[in-house]
Design a protein around this motif. Structure first.
Motif, PDB file in Angstrom:
ATOM      1  N   ASP A 193       0.834  -1.214   0.000  1.00  0.00           N
ATOM      2  CA  ASP A 193       0.000   0.000   0.000  1.00  0.00           C
ATOM      3  C   ASP A 193       0.868   1.263   0.000  1.00  0.00           C
ATOM      4  O   ASP A 193       0.553   2.254  -0.666  1.00  0.00           O
ATOM      5  N   LYS A 194       1.971   1.189   0.723  1.00  0.00           N
ATOM      6  CA  LYS A 194       2.858   2.364   0.751  1.00  0.00           C
ATOM      7  C   LYS A 194       3.492   2.589  -0.627  1.00  0.00           C
ATOM      8  O   LYS A 194       3.644   3.727  -1.082  1.00  0.00           O
ATOM      9  N   GLU A 195       3.835   1.484  -1.271  1.00  0.00           N
ATOM     10  CA  GLU A 195       4.409   1.597  -2.611  1.00  0.00           C
ATOM     11  C   GLU A 195       3.363   2.164  -3.575  1.00  0.00           C
ATOM     12  O   GLU A 195       3.679   2.967  -4.454  1.00  0.00           O
ATOM     13  N   ALA A 196       2.129   1.717  -3.379  1.00  0.00           N
ATOM     14  CA  ALA A 196       1.037   2.230  -4.232  1.00  0.00           C
ATOM     15  C   ALA A 196       0.916   3.749  -4.080  1.00  0.00           C
ATOM     16  O   ALA A 196       0.686   4.470  -5.058  1.00  0.00           O
ATOM     17  N   VAL A 197       1.088   4.236  -2.866  1.00  0.00           N
ATOM     18  CA  VAL A 197       1.033   5.687  -2.645  1.00  0.00           C
ATOM     19  C   VAL A 197       2.120   6.379  -3.476  1.00  0.00           C
ATOM     20  O   VAL A 197       1.864   7.380  -4.150  1.00  0.00           O
ATOM     21  N   THR A 198       3.321   5.825  -3.452  1.00  0.00           N
ATOM     22  CA  THR A 198       4.422   6.449  -4.204  1.00  0.00           C
ATOM     23  C   THR A 198       4.113   6.467  -5.698  1.00  0.00           C
ATOM     24  O   THR A 198       4.357   7.465  -6.390  1.00  0.00           O
ATOM     25  N   VAL A 199       3.555   5.362  -6.178  1.00  0.00           N
ATOM     26  CA  VAL A 199       3.260   5.276  -7.613  1.00  0.00           C
ATOM     27  C   VAL A 199       2.188   6.306  -7.999  1.00  0.00           C
ATOM     28  O   VAL A 199       2.343   7.064  -8.959  1.00  0.00           O
ATOM     29  N   VAL A 200       1.105   6.346  -7.226  1.00  0.00           N
ATOM     30  CA  VAL A 200       0.023   7.289  -7.539  1.00  0.00           C
ATOM     31  C   VAL A 200       0.506   8.731  -7.357  1.00  0.00           C
ATOM     32  O   VAL A 200       0.220   9.606  -8.175  1.00  0.00           O
ATOM     33  N   ASP A 201       1.290   8.949  -6.324  1.00  0.00           N
ATOM     34  CA  ASP A 201       1.842  10.286  -6.086  1.00  0.00           C
ATOM     35  C   ASP A 201       2.649  10.756  -7.296  1.00  0.00           C
ATOM     36  O   ASP A 201       2.592  11.926  -7.676  1.00  0.00           O
ATOM     37  N   GLY A 202       3.389   9.827  -7.895  1.00  0.00           N
ATOM     38  CA  GLY A 202       4.188  10.179  -9.072  1.00  0.00           C
ATOM     39  C   GLY A 202       3.312  10.745 -10.169  1.00  0.00           C
ATOM     40  O   GLY A 202       3.635  11.763 -10.782  1.00  0.00           O
TER      41      GLY A 202
END
Ligand code: FCB
Length: 460
Positions: free
Chosen positions: A235-244
């Motif tokens: 989920d944290k990685e997903a945040v980074t991806v969407v944030d990008g």
């Protein structure tokens, strides 16, 4: 109970946009915009509402300026309808359209209200959409021609300029929704977002060499506070991806003249990004802006079910569009957007840190809520009042923590045509009775007036 205080000179304002309030859609030589077409096409807008009349601001602007004055607004953020000035997007100018904004600007200044003028709040001239819209570089050049005219014509009186409102929405999300043609045109949206950045840089260049280059110019973005649904690594990685994609893809180019490498790499697996040239990035580098406008309403909670989800940005983003409605224990507005004031603090701090302490204005913040309880001719919008107090308190907290925030604009001065939602969702400080066009004050408007006067408010 403590008092939240603001520094002298803090810019208190309210915002609107041309298509959402003006009406007069085909009057005095105005050309058609993509939103005229969308709202005249059955099945696109809720209840098939149109903005043909909207708040009739085109005719009632004087009365509206008086409302702003009574509210004590220091500034008013409005947008110019490009097709009023250039009915076909380029070439021939429409003097009556030009006159309307002359009148509005003069009226604002005569009443001591500073204009913050937004050049583009989504009402692209239809003729330019037929050329391919923002996916076509020539449309960006037509925008620069339009912007140059506007700077030279109004720049003696307007000293605060916004090149674009929320490219993330109009140049990406609307492509995904298919507002400009085929649905799910993700690659078209990515191309458009870049060409909008190029047009932004060229407009800044044009501003610096116009007849009145002594004001400030920036862009309004809508960065999202993002949080993982759980503490899991995925989920944290997903945040980074969407944030990008939703944040850094828009912030990095205007601040750093580059795109985030992780997002670039991910997108380039499926999209041809060769239209992003060295020359474009050089233009962005050579033409920095003076301030960032932030529109913020809510936040997103992000999660991914499996690792592969992270490779499919398009799918991941698609899921986010689902409103939170009916989710238990989450405070949300009538649009289903989560109310989370701390998100404003987080975004302000993060941008301050990541982009070297820029000058920031909150160019939109507010909520949709019900307006059916009226006591003594005042709409009792207690939810909005509570929302505004809590968000403004977070703005103050961020300033006390060093953020260079210079102003705040409520969305919106008055109820208006909320794009796909038509008239159902009400964001105004002032209620519009659409039958009579009467303007009716809400409790939040009275509170805002008193708060501006005191430049502070009690908070518990
Ligand atoms: C923003 C838009 C504004 C209004 C609000 C509710 O994204 O900039 O025009 O529609 O949302």
């Amino acid at each position: 109970m403590r008092r939240i205080e603001f520094p002298d000179g803090f810019t208190w304002g309210a915002a609107t946009s041309s298509f959402q309030i003006e009406g007069a859609w085909n009057e005095d030589g105005k050309g058609e915009s993509i939103w005229d077409l969308a709202s005249h096409t059955p099945g696109i807008i809720k209840n098939n509402d149109t903005a043909d009349i909207a708040c009739d601001h085109y005719h009632q602007y004087k009365e509206d300026v008086q409302i702003m004055k009574k509210m004590g607004l220091k500034a008013y953020r409005f947008s110019i309808a490009w097709p009023r000035i250039f009915p076909r997007g380029q070439g021939e100018i429409n003097p009556k359209g030009v006159q309307f904004y002359d009148n509005l600007i003069n009226e604002l200044l005569a009443n001591g209200i500073e204009p913050f003028t937004d050049l583009y709040h989504w009402d692209l001239p239809l003729a330019l959409n037929r050329l391919g819209g923002w996916e076509n570089r020539e449309v960006g050049d037509a925008y620069v021609e339009y912007a140059t005219f506007i700077f030279n014509h109004y720049g003696d009186r307007v000293k605060n300029w916004i090149t674009f409102n929320e490219p993330m929405i109009f140049a990406l999300y609307y492509y995904i929704l298919g507002l400009y043609g085929k649905k799910g045109n993700f690659s078209g949206g990515i191309c458009a977002s870049h060409l909008v950045n190029v047009a932004h840089a060229k407009a800044i260049k044009a501003y610096r060499s116009c007849e009145y280059p002594d004001g400030k110019i920036g862009i309004t973005l809508n960065p999202f506070p993002l949080y993982p649904i759980t503490e899991s690594a995925l989920d944290k990685e997903a945040v980074t991806v969407v944030d990008g994609l939703v944040n850094r893809w828009f912030l990095d180019p205007v601040f750093k003249a580059s795109y985030p490498p992780d997002t670039f790499e991910l997108l380039s697996k499926t999209i041809d990004l060769s239209l992003i040239t060295e020359n474009d990035l050089k233009l962005l580098k050579e033409n920095p802006m003076d301030f960032l406008g932030i529109n913020l309403y809510s936040c997103w909670r992000i999660g991914a079910r499996k690792k592969e989800d992270l490779n499919n940005l398009f799918k991941l983003i698609g899921k986010l569009a689902t409103p939170l409605k009916n989710k238990k224990n989450i405070e949300s507005s009538e649009t289903g957007w989560e109310v989370y004031p701390e998100g404003l603090f987080d975004i302000l701090k993060r941008i301050d840190y990541d982009y070297n302490h820029p000058l920031i204005y909150i160019t939109e913040n507010g909520m949709a809520c019900k307006d059916d309880i009226i006591v003594g001719r005042i709409v009792q919008d207690d939810d909005r009042l509570s929302y505004l107090k809590r968000y403004i308190e977070k703005a103050s907290k961020a300033m006390n923590d060093g953020v260079n925030l210079k102003g705040y604009f409520v969305w919106s001065l008055m109820d208006n045509f909320e794009m796909f939602e038509g008239y159902e969702k009400k964001f105004g400080l002032i209620k519009i009775d659409y039958e009579t066009q009467e303007r009716i004050w809400k409790k939040s408007a009275l509170w805002y007036r008193d708060m501006i006067k005191a430049n502070s408010f009690p908070f518990s």
